[in-house]
Design an enzyme around this catalytic site. Sequence first.
Site, PDB file in Angstrom:
ATOM      1  N   GLU A  14      -1.633   6.616  33.140  1.00 16.55           N
ATOM      2  CA  GLU A  14      -2.509   5.459  33.254  1.00 16.55           C
ATOM      3  C   GLU A  14      -1.678   4.253  33.683  1.00 16.55           C
ATOM      4  O   GLU A  14      -2.171   3.304  34.247  1.00 16.55           O
ATOM      5  CB  GLU A  14      -3.190   5.148  31.926  1.00 16.55           C
ATOM      6  CG  GLU A  14      -4.332   6.091  31.582  1.00 16.55           C
ATOM      7  CD  GLU A  14      -5.544   5.894  32.457  1.00 16.55           C
ATOM      8  OE1 GLU A  14      -5.685   4.814  33.065  1.00 16.55           O
ATOM      9  OE2 GLU A  14      -6.351   6.819  32.542  1.00 16.55           O
ATOM     10  N   CYS A  61      -3.669  12.701  31.942  1.00 14.64           N
ATOM     11  CA  CYS A  61      -3.267  12.036  30.708  1.00 14.64           C
ATOM     12  C   CYS A  61      -2.585  13.056  29.819  1.00 14.64           C
ATOM     13  O   CYS A  61      -3.060  14.173  29.685  1.00 14.64           O
ATOM     14  CB  CYS A  61      -4.501  11.452  30.021  1.00 14.64           C
ATOM     15  SG  CYS A  61      -4.177  10.819  28.385  1.00 14.64           S
ATOM     16  N   CYS A  64      -5.058  13.295  26.102  1.00 17.15           N
ATOM     17  CA  CYS A  64      -6.365  13.961  26.000  1.00 17.15           C
ATOM     18  C   CYS A  64      -6.571  14.900  27.176  1.00 17.15           C
ATOM     19  O   CYS A  64      -7.506  14.729  27.952  1.00 17.15           O
ATOM     20  CB  CYS A  64      -7.510  12.993  25.826  1.00 17.15           C
ATOM     21  SG  CYS A  64      -7.338  11.405  26.581  1.00 17.15           S
ATOM     22  N   HIS A  68     -10.459  16.059  29.884  1.00 13.78           N
ATOM     23  CA  HIS A  68     -10.585  15.896  31.333  1.00 13.78           C
ATOM     24  C   HIS A  68     -10.966  17.226  31.985  1.00 13.78           C
ATOM     25  O   HIS A  68     -11.762  17.262  32.922  1.00 13.78           O
ATOM     26  CB  HIS A  68      -9.291  15.362  31.940  1.00 13.78           C
ATOM     27  CG  HIS A  68      -9.136  13.879  31.795  1.00 13.78           C
ATOM     28  ND1 HIS A  68      -9.903  12.993  32.505  1.00 13.78           N
ATOM     29  CD2 HIS A  68      -8.323  13.136  31.011  1.00 13.78           C
ATOM     30  CE1 HIS A  68      -9.561  11.757  32.165  1.00 13.78           C
ATOM     31  NE2 HIS A  68      -8.613  11.821  31.256  1.00 13.78           N
ATOM     32  N   ARG A 484     -10.666   8.759  22.562  1.00  9.07           N
ATOM     33  CA  ARG A 484     -10.657   7.299  22.633  1.00  9.07           C
ATOM     34  C   ARG A 484     -11.856   6.720  23.358  1.00  9.07           C
ATOM     35  O   ARG A 484     -11.909   5.520  23.579  1.00  9.07           O
ATOM     36  CB  ARG A 484      -9.350   6.793  23.226  1.00  9.07           C
ATOM     37  CG  ARG A 484      -8.882   7.545  24.400  1.00  9.07           C
ATOM     38  CD  ARG A 484      -7.411   7.290  24.733  1.00  9.07           C
ATOM     39  NE  ARG A 484      -6.483   7.623  23.668  1.00  9.07           N
ATOM     40  CZ  ARG A 484      -6.189   8.865  23.273  1.00  9.07           C
ATOM     41  NH1 ARG A 484      -6.752   9.895  23.858  1.00  9.07           N
ATOM     42  NH2 ARG A 484      -5.337   9.081  22.314  1.00  9.07           N
ATOM     43  N   SER A 507     -10.252   4.109  28.889  1.00 15.75           N
ATOM     44  CA  SER A 507      -9.428   2.901  29.039  1.00 15.75           C
ATOM     45  C   SER A 507     -10.016   1.969  30.084  1.00 15.75           C
ATOM     46  O   SER A 507      -9.796   0.762  30.022  1.00 15.75           O
ATOM     47  CB  SER A 507      -7.995   3.268  29.442  1.00 15.75           C
ATOM     48  OG  SER A 507      -7.396   4.041  28.446  1.00 15.75           O
ATOM     49  N   CYS A 551      -4.026   5.151  25.083  1.00 24.11           N
ATOM     50  CA  CYS A 551      -3.017   6.221  25.225  1.00 24.11           C
ATOM     51  C   CYS A 551      -1.808   5.620  25.924  1.00 24.11           C
ATOM     52  O   CYS A 551      -1.418   6.020  27.004  1.00 24.11           O
ATOM     53  CB  CYS A 551      -3.570   7.425  25.972  1.00 24.11           C
ATOM     54  SG  CYS A 551      -4.664   7.034  27.311  1.00 24.11           S
ATOM     55  N   CYS A 554       3.741   0.303  24.558  1.00 21.65           N
ATOM     56  CA  CYS A 554       3.611  -1.067  25.031  1.00 21.65           C
ATOM     57  C   CYS A 554       4.830  -1.938  24.828  1.00 21.65           C
ATOM     58  O   CYS A 554       5.726  -1.634  24.067  1.00 21.65           O
ATOM     59  CB  CYS A 554       2.409  -1.729  24.389  1.00 21.65           C
ATOM     60  SG  CYS A 554       2.496  -1.807  22.626  1.00 21.65           S
TER      61      CYS A 554
END
Lengths: 572, 153
Positions: A14, A61, A64, A68, A484, A507, A551, A554
């Site tokens: 992402e 991802c 998860c 998908h 999520r 997201s 996900c 940071c």
Amino acid sequence: MNKRIVIDPVTRIEGHLRIEAVVENGVVKDAFSAGTMVRGIEKILKGRDPRDAWAFTERVCGVCTTVHALASCRSVEDALGIEVPRNADLVRNLMFCAQYVQDHVVHFYHLHALDWVDVVSMLKANPVEASKIAQSLSPWPKSNPGHFAAVQQRLKKYVESGQLGIFANGYWGHKAYKLPPEVNLIAVSHYLDALEWQKDIVKIHAIFGGKNPHPNYLVGGVPCSFNTEEVNAINTERLNHVASLIKDAITFVEQVYVPDLLAVAGFYKDWAAIGGGLENYLAYGDLPTRGYRDTASFLLPRGAILGRNLNEVHEVNGKDEQEIKEYISHSWYKYGAGDGTGLHPFKGETEFNYTGPKPPYEQLDVDGKYSWLKTPRWKEHPMEVGPLARMLVAYAKGNTDVKELVGGVLKKLDVPVTALFSTLGRTAARGVETQVVAHWMKGFFDDLIANIKNGETRTHTRYHWDPETWPAEAEGVGMTEAPRGALAHWIRIKDRLIDNYQLVVPSTWNASPRDTKGQRSSYESALIGTPVANVDQPVEILRTIHSFDPCLACAVHLYDPDGKQIHQVQFN
Amino acid sequence: MTRPDILVLGIGNTLLGDEGVGVHVVRALMESPAPPGVQYLDGGTGSLVLLEPMQEARRIILVDATADGNPPGTLQRIVPKYASDFPSSLAAHDIGLKDLLDSFYLLGQEPPDMVLYTLSIALPQDMTTELSPALAVAAPLAAYTILMEELPG
């Protein structure tokens, strides 16, 4: 005093997600969320065999993966009118539930708990007292003084060795941490138990999907066969293994995760009034009990709630081109019909148009385009997606399992139902969902065993497997719920190949930039009003962002009012 | 499944061009049957899912991409002693390899006997399933090197 804080998370695919928050007098006044890495899976899929798409999307991802693949298979099945056998739905449901239980527990202990639990404080804990508290919370057998003392010793060695590792980025000692040392010790001890336990639950994916990571899916069903005697099939031994994994999962959730969640939440009830953000919630729903087309049969119901009105749940139709649209006024794309328009994913375009500064840069130009995420809207409304949205829709639709558990949590914490609309509510909803899904998983397993005993072992339909039987053109949507939040894939098939493929991922709903009208999405909205006691250690911002379960890893940057960077912290 | 003696684990994202080269190397190895006691694993973008296979192996041969500034395709063999010896996550996993190694310590286990093969790549990588020409040559060579230098038989 006005400061801008920037949170710049990183993930494998992402990409960087960056949040800039303006802090004034210790409170977030405004926020901007930006995906700073380009996506382009749509371009990879164009021209490929639709039956192969799941294997590519599964790697979008790292967290998860299975959902998908599920959304992709369903989009193709929807386009071609394929209905999978009941056993295929049951196996898909089992894999879905296993994913949820693993992901939610891992999220709580490995991502979110450290926002509330002070790891260093636990070194001061009294293991005997910790054991007394733990035994008052649940009958988990490891709650004895010896175990807690051993964990404390191990962590002490680890911390003293100077390699804090996964704990290196915490703001230990921050006054926002309110748990007594003994509760911190219990939580850290269970962090380690969760690490061991999660290895088991994901075996359900390997048993039904053949391998892990990235288990196999199949358009038209599931790629496994049942034969109680056959060594290479899903036999009695493997089914017994699944049964014991489900039993252990229910035990772990009910004796460890949920008691910990409630114990921790009891010390942070002020967070039931922080981080509420948007007042609209969207769930596509999942867990069909009478086939994917019968959305009324979903255990996790589909629907939308507007203005926090739990008395009304609106219908959601992924194919109605007036409902879900993506906007790009603030996103680095261009649309043929102009950047102010919104496009339904069937007509979605993925034309890059980067206008931002050359990275690294200090601050985004938030008046213009500032994100690689498009901005999805449902009937023009910004919507929050995720466990809270799912539980609210289920609650509002009168699901008795959910109502009972939500009611129990509210009573235990002694908070009103409005407490759900918050950072704490989001985190609590995830726990409630885990518990209810763990029990549903048992139900799906029992149904599967009953079918096999009745001689019903079909797991795949050959209907429309052969592309020669396909129409010249077809389009479909595969909707599901990633842990999520709401996830859907839209596919257009032309001459037996993928002509257009669009993903709208959770997201994108939650972390997207403002829309054409200037409306904020979930993250930007939820951060407003979040207190920040110490701008050098913005743990409060992480609490709210992590409550959405991005996900993402940071990094936090801090800016003064003139846009000068004064502080930066990397997070994993 | 019987416990493998040696686990060859390729990780990376195959949708991000050269970033997925670790997986390409393992896939090249998988074209032939694994020697006895050896398990090949396409780790993809899996994270905590990899903890158990890593714990069970006596020895791990890890293959990953690195953006270390060397010419694309450069193959290096590293015996990592510290978490910092690992390539900095090109685009971090949710829970990265370093965290997995920390997990060994936290669970009170000895870290595994591990060898790391890195292939240098350039950044940024586009969204594509194809390797660049340099890495398309380097990946099978890396597979051959691992087969000859690290695996029995």
